[in-house]
Design a protein around this motif. Structure first.
Motif, PDB file in Angstrom:
ATOM      1  N   ASP A 153       1.059  -1.168   0.060  1.00  0.00           N
ATOM      2  CA  ASP A 153      -0.036   0.215   0.062  1.00  0.00           C
ATOM      3  C   ASP A 153       0.634   1.178   0.034  1.00  0.00           C
ATOM      4  O   ASP A 153       2.218   1.128  -0.012  1.00  0.00           O
ATOM      5  CB  ASP A 153      -1.062   0.009   1.144  1.00  0.00           C
ATOM      6  N   SER A 154       0.138   2.509   0.123  1.00  0.00           N
ATOM      7  CA  SER A 154       0.996   3.560  -0.070  1.00  0.00           C
ATOM      8  C   SER A 154       2.149   3.900   1.032  1.00  0.00           C
ATOM      9  O   SER A 154       3.289   4.118   0.707  1.00  0.00           O
ATOM     10  CB  SER A 154       0.255   4.864   0.067  1.00  0.00           C
TER      11      SER A 154
ATOM     12  N   LYS B  61       1.444   3.094  -8.023  1.00  0.00           N
ATOM     13  CA  LYS B  61      -0.076   3.767  -7.734  1.00  0.00           C
ATOM     14  C   LYS B  61      -0.784   3.837  -9.009  1.00  0.00           C
ATOM     15  O   LYS B  61      -2.056   3.491  -9.040  1.00  0.00           O
ATOM     16  CB  LYS B  61       0.182   5.290  -7.272  1.00  0.00           C
TER      17      LYS B  61
ATOM     18  N   ARG C  72      -0.980  -0.640  -9.987  1.00  0.00           N
ATOM     19  CA  ARG C  72      -1.095  -1.651  -9.029  1.00  0.00           C
ATOM     20  C   ARG C  72      -1.958  -2.518  -8.977  1.00  0.00           C
ATOM     21  O   ARG C  72      -1.780  -3.742  -9.027  1.00  0.00           O
ATOM     22  CB  ARG C  72      -1.368  -0.761  -7.608  1.00  0.00           C
TER      23      ARG C  72
END
Length: 94
Positions: free
Chosen positions: A8-9, A39, A42
């Protein structure tokens, strides 16, 4: 590593920061490009990896049996059950 972990980020940022600090690692500009690419793509990348790495969950055939030893050099091995399972797997639509 990024794709296999499906980062994830927050994980991505921590990973890329560590990569920029490693000797011989990536530059901050390269990290920014990788982050932007991840991003944006993904979901596609993750779905592609999943489709390439999983078995199609189709069981074509299954045979099984349980065998018991009726003779043995050692008495404690007599009547010891052994299960034998044979599974035939296949792809969906084939």
């Amino acid at each position: 590593s990024i794709a296999s972990a499906d980062m994830d980020s927050n994980q991505l940022e921590a990973f890329l920061t560590a990569q920029t600090k490693k000797q011989g690692g990536i530059t901050a500009e390269q990290a920014a490009v990788i982050a932007k690419f991840w991003k944006s793509h993904r979901t596609k990348i993750h779905d592609s990896l999943i489709s390439q790495s999983r078995w199609d969950n189709v069981l074509r055939n299954m045979n099984w049996r349980v065998d018991l030893k009726s003779q043995s050099k050692h008495v404690d091995q007599i009547n010891t059950p052994v299960a034998i399972v044979e599974m035939e797997l296949g792809r969906s639509g084939q």
